[in-house]
Design an enzyme around this catalytic site. Structure first.
Site, PDB file in Angstrom:
ATOM      1  CB  SER A  64      -0.935   0.001   1.217  1.00  0.00           C
ATOM      2  OG  SER A  64      -0.200  -0.170   2.412  1.00  0.00           O
TER       3      SER A  64
ATOM      4  CG  ASN B 275      -2.604   3.810   2.217  1.00  0.00           C
ATOM      5  OD1 ASN B 275      -3.644   4.027   2.830  1.00  0.00           O
ATOM      6  ND2 ASN B 275      -2.169   2.587   1.984  1.00  0.00           N
TER       7      ASN B 275
END
Length: 219
Positions: A52, A123
């Site tokens: 991520s 993110n």
């Protein structure tokens, strides 16, 4: 059955066409797993990583087939969330990208494509928001409940940032913020001290039974 399990990389040899690596958000661990996979799997197999935040280009460089490595970031919980971020590395081939997009479509997912920069899209935006909620809590700006309620009822988010962090895992949040801070070098990505303290204490959120909130064991 079209789905089978394997207890080791060796058991997957010569059988897998597409592998999604989903080990912990640790660059060294991911490089090690992807390197092992690249030695064992068919030359045509795609090696996708569910990272991520970590550079796809760096992870791909650890393999002997970097053109077959790509980022495929599934949102959690995977069966519920419809989005997959697709992140080609510098070495990813056009064929690898098209295969990945086609698989995501077959899985019923909507895809977005991001450049290979720390945090990608989701993110890069989400983790600083969560981190700032920890800063607000450590500075005593408001209680945990009032921080979350403000963002649920005031910003129409489905859950507050502190509750969301508990569900993601505070160790994962910290790891991503550390990547953002180290790779981008901007102080605005410095992990909150309170976030670090929670992780140091083993208060990782839902999975450990305690994070910002308490989660009693289910009977």
């Amino acid at each position: 059955a079209r789905i089978s399990t394997a207890g080791s990389v060796a058991e997957m040899a010569d059988t897998a066409d597409f592998v999604v690596e989903a080990v912990s958000e640790n660059a060294d661990l991911k490089r090690r797993v992807l390197a092992q996979l690249s030695e064992r799997l068919p030359e045509t197999a795609v090696l996708a990583t569910n990272t991520s935040s970590i550079s796809i280009t760096k992870l791909a460089a650890a393999t002997r087939r970097p053109d077959r490595v790509i980022g495929m970031h599934f949102m959690n919980p995977v069966p519920v969330m419809r989005l997959v971020e697709v992140i080609p590395g510098l070495q990813s081939s056009a064929a690898t990208l098209q295969t990945t997009l086609a698989l995501a479509q077959r899985l019923g997912k909507t895809t977005t494509m991001a450049q290979d920069v720390p945090g990608f899209i989701a993110n890069r935006l989400l983790m600083p928001y969560i981190n700032e909620a920890f800063v607000a809590l450590q500075e005593g700006i408001a209680s945990r409940e009032d921080i979350d309620t403000t963002m649920v009822l005031g910003a129409n988010n489905p859950m507050g940032p502190l509750t969301l962090a508990d569900f993601i895992g505070l160790d994962t949040c910290l790891a991503i913020m550390q990547v953002l801070h180290a790779e981008l070098g901007d102080s605005k990505y410095r992990p909150a001290v309170l976030l670090q303290k929670h992780v140091d204490a083993g208060w990782l959120g839902v999975k450990s039974g305690k994070g910002v909130y308490d989660y009693p064991p289910k009977k």
